[in-house]
Structure formats: C-alpha cells, structure tokens
Design a protein around this motif. Structure first.
Motif, short mmCIF file in Angstrom:
data_model
loop_
_atom_site.label_atom_id
_atom_site.label_comp_id
_atom_site.label_asym_id
_atom_site.label_seq_id
_atom_site.Cartn_x
_atom_site.Cartn_y
_atom_site.Cartn_z
N MET A 1 0.84 -1.19 0.00
CA MET A 1 0.00 0.00 0.00
C MET A 1 0.88 1.25 0.00
O MET A 1 1.93 1.28 0.64
CB MET A 1 -0.91 0.00 1.23
N LYS A 2 0.44 2.27 -0.72
CA LYS A 2 1.14 3.54 -0.77
C LYS A 2 0.21 4.62 -0.23
O LYS A 2 -0.89 4.82 -0.74
CB LYS A 2 1.59 3.87 -2.19
N LEU A 3 0.68 5.31 0.81
CA LEU A 3 -0.11 6.33 1.48
C LEU A 3 0.54 7.69 1.31
O LEU A 3 1.77 7.79 1.30
CB LEU A 3 -0.25 6.01 2.96
N THR A 12 -5.37 19.33 4.53
CA THR A 12 -4.69 18.10 4.16
C THR A 12 -5.57 16.89 4.43
O THR A 12 -6.42 16.91 5.33
CB THR A 12 -3.35 17.95 4.91
N ARG A 13 -5.31 15.82 3.63
CA ARG A 13 -6.07 14.57 3.78
C ARG A 13 -5.11 13.39 3.60
O ARG A 13 -4.21 13.42 2.75
CB ARG A 13 -7.18 14.47 2.71
N ALA A 14 -5.33 12.36 4.39
CA ALA A 14 -4.62 11.09 4.18
C ALA A 14 -5.29 10.37 3.03
O ALA A 14 -6.52 10.31 2.92
CB ALA A 14 -4.67 10.24 5.44
N ALA A 15 -4.47 9.80 2.14
CA ALA A 15 -5.02 9.15 0.96
C ALA A 15 -4.16 7.95 0.58
O ALA A 15 -2.97 7.89 0.87
CB ALA A 15 -5.08 10.13 -0.21
N ARG A 16 -4.81 7.00 -0.08
CA ARG A 16 -4.13 5.83 -0.62
C ARG A 16 -3.95 6.02 -2.11
O ARG A 16 -4.90 6.33 -2.83
CB ARG A 16 -4.94 4.56 -0.33
N THR A 37 -6.62 3.11 15.73
CA THR A 37 -6.62 1.65 15.87
C THR A 37 -7.41 0.98 14.75
O THR A 37 -7.14 -0.17 14.39
CB THR A 37 -7.22 1.23 17.22
N ASP A 38 -8.37 1.71 14.17
CA ASP A 38 -9.17 1.19 13.06
C ASP A 38 -8.77 1.95 11.78
O ASP A 38 -9.45 2.89 11.39
CB ASP A 38 -10.66 1.36 13.32
N ARG A 39 -7.70 1.55 11.17
CA ARG A 39 -7.20 2.27 10.00
C ARG A 39 -7.98 1.89 8.76
O ARG A 39 -7.95 0.73 8.33
CB ARG A 39 -5.72 1.97 9.79
N PRO A 40 -8.69 2.83 8.16
CA PRO A 40 -9.45 2.50 6.95
C PRO A 40 -8.53 2.33 5.75
O PRO A 40 -7.52 3.02 5.61
CB PRO A 40 -10.36 3.72 6.77
N THR A 41 -8.86 1.36 4.91
CA THR A 41 -8.13 1.19 3.64
C THR A 41 -9.02 1.53 2.46
O THR A 41 -8.53 1.81 1.37
CB THR A 41 -7.63 -0.26 3.50
N ALA A 42 -10.34 1.47 2.65
CA ALA A 42 -11.26 1.94 1.62
C ALA A 42 -11.48 3.43 1.86
O ALA A 42 -11.08 3.98 2.87
CB ALA A 42 -12.58 1.18 1.69
N LEU A 174 4.30 6.99 1.73
CA LEU A 174 4.74 5.92 2.62
C LEU A 174 4.41 4.61 1.94
O LEU A 174 3.26 4.40 1.53
CB LEU A 174 4.04 6.03 3.97
N VAL A 175 5.39 3.72 1.80
CA VAL A 175 5.18 2.42 1.19
C VAL A 175 5.30 1.36 2.28
O VAL A 175 6.30 1.32 3.01
CB VAL A 175 6.19 2.14 0.06
N THR A 176 4.30 0.48 2.39
CA THR A 176 4.33 -0.55 3.42
C THR A 176 5.38 -1.61 3.08
O THR A 176 5.69 -1.85 1.91
CB THR A 176 2.95 -1.19 3.56
N PRO A 177 5.97 -2.25 4.10
CA PRO A 177 7.07 -3.18 3.88
C PRO A 177 6.75 -4.34 2.94
O PRO A 177 7.65 -4.84 2.24
CB PRO A 177 7.40 -3.70 5.28
N ASP A 178 5.49 -4.78 2.90
CA ASP A 178 5.14 -5.93 2.06
C ASP A 178 5.31 -5.65 0.58
O ASP A 178 5.37 -6.58 -0.23
CB ASP A 178 3.69 -6.35 2.33
N GLU A 179 5.44 -4.38 0.20
CA GLU A 179 5.61 -4.03 -1.21
C GLU A 179 7.07 -3.85 -1.62
O GLU A 179 7.35 -3.55 -2.78
CB GLU A 179 4.84 -2.74 -1.52
#
Length: 271
Positions: A1-3, A12-16, A37-42, A174-179
C-alpha cells in the motif's frame, strides 16, 4: 500500500495512491491515520494524481536522524564501523512536501544535500525486541536531510545545522514493507541528483544499522509512537566532502529517489 498526505481546498487529507488517483481515507494526514486503531483502507473521494503533496507525515512527534550509517562510505573514508548509532534530531518545522521549494536561509552559505531512506513508525513501542521492532514499522519514505554545514559545525552538537525551517522534503508516499524487496530491511537503490548530475548513488542494504536495529535502539531511549520518523543516514557524495565543496544555491534543483518508493523534486530558493 502507498499512502500520502495530500493538500486540498479543505486542508490536508490522508489518501491511498491507486491507479485512479488518491483515495481519501477520512483522516487529516498519514500521522493521524497511523494513530488510529481502526485504520481505513477503503475511502470516498478520489483526488487527481497531480494533487499537491504535503510532507507524508506533516507533524511527527519525533524526527530522529542517524549519522555515519553506510558501510561502504565509512570504510572508504578510512573510519572504523561504529559500535552504536549516532543520533540527532529534527523538528516538524523543517519538513516540506515532495515538490516544495527548499528554503535557503540567508544566514547560511553552506547548504548541503543528504539523500536518505526514512522509517515511519506505526505502533507504540518501548524497549522493543527485534520482533516488536519489525511489527512497529508502518513503512518507508524518502527524505533529503538538507543541512546548513556552517551551522552544523559551529559546535560539536549538530542540531542547529540540521533543522532550519522549510528545508527537509519528506515523501512523496509511505510504502508498506510488504511491497518492498527485503520487507522491513529493504534493499533499494537510492540516488540524489543536483541540477541533473548524479551526486549520490548507493543501496540501502549497505546500512550498518538497519531499520529494525534503529527502532530497537531508539525505543530503548524513549517511547516511539505512530507517525514518528527515523531517517537512516546518507551515503557518500555530499557536497561538503567535495574538493572544493559544493553547496545549493538559488535555483538549484535536487531530485532524491529511492526505487519502489518514489522521488522528491525540489528547487532551492532564497528565503
């Protein structure tokens, strides 16, 4: 995922980042997102790919930086490998977006570049084990630790040359480690170009203290929290080490890139 943290007319807004653009995740920025604690991905609104970019974490509680951390560069300089990380700090006021201008303070005549891989913390940890440190890494981003060398070396402490306001690009995403190849210990090509010339080129696999080591070490000193940033150090090729030294001036372009993450494209401008 890239944030990313994008700039909109409403703030400002957080976006995927997706193929269609930046998908709004309902948080004010990536730091706010990581603290939940409840991080939305959609998400809802899709913003265009050319949206303005703020620092990926605009207001980190801590920005810790590491000096002398690339093995090849240390050895080529005839120095011994360090036993412990060299740590210093920046403050949030120093941070700028991936395409913002670098502010050249009129008080400095020795503004230098330092391409760096940055770790972004995603969980609260203190005295982390290796496993806890791995789980605490939310992902990685790109930083250029722009430094006022004349101020850095005024005293034995580096802070004053490292945190001038409006100097330090952080992003674009920000790129998550799985990528990333290597996961929480990524092996990625890192480069810096100044006015089109490659001045730094290395591989993050050459770090003496890798991201997991740094999270463990820093969390021994103080609690790390979501959104905190650790810059892992720069390879050889900085302007201060050249003969004669070379520094940024008004209009100089600086492109900092890490494969798999992205690039910062900044122009130095007299403040």
């Amino acid at each position: 995922m890239k944030l990313a943290t994008i700039r909109t007319g409403g703030g400002t807004r957080a976006a995927r980042l997706t193929a269609d653009g930046y998908v709004d995740l309902g948080c004010s920025d990536v730091g706010d997102l990581l603290a939940r604690t409840d991080r939305p991905t959609a998400g809802g609104t899709v913003h265009p790919v050319d949206a303005g970019l703020a620092p990926v974490v605009p207001r980190p509680g801590k920005v810790l930086c590491v000096g002398l951390n690339y093995r090849t560069h240390i050895l080529e300089m005839g120095r011994d490998l360090p036993e412990h990380p060299t740590l210093f700090a920046k403050f949030a006021e120093a941070l700028i977006g991936a395409r913002d201008d670098i502010q050249l303070a009129p008080e400095s005549s020795a503004v230098d570049w330092e391409a760096e891989l940055a770790v972004v913390i995603g969980a609260t940890v203190r005295r982390a084990s290796a496993e806890e440190a791995e789980r605490a890494i939310a992902g990685f981003t790109v930083m250029n630790d722009v430094t006022m060398r004349d101020w850095q070396f005024r005293t034995k402490e580096w802070l004053q040359g490292k945190t001038f306001e409006g100097t330090t690009p952080l992003g674009p995403v920000l790129v998550t480690p799985d990528e990333l190849p290597g996961g929480v210990r990524p092996r990625l090509a890192i480069t810096c170009r100044v006015d089109g010339e490659i001045v730094q080129k290395a591989d993050t696999g050459d770090l003496v203290f890798d991201p997991v080591d740094l999270v463990r070490y820093a969390s021994t000193i103080l609690t790390l929290r979501p959104g905190d940033v650790i810059a892992t150090g720069t390879p050889g090729g900085v302007g201060h080490a050249r003969k004669p030294p070379r520094y940024l001036s008004d209009g100089t372009t600086v492109v900092t890139e890490i494969e798999g993450i992205g690039r910062l494209e900044n122009t130095a401008r007299t403040a």
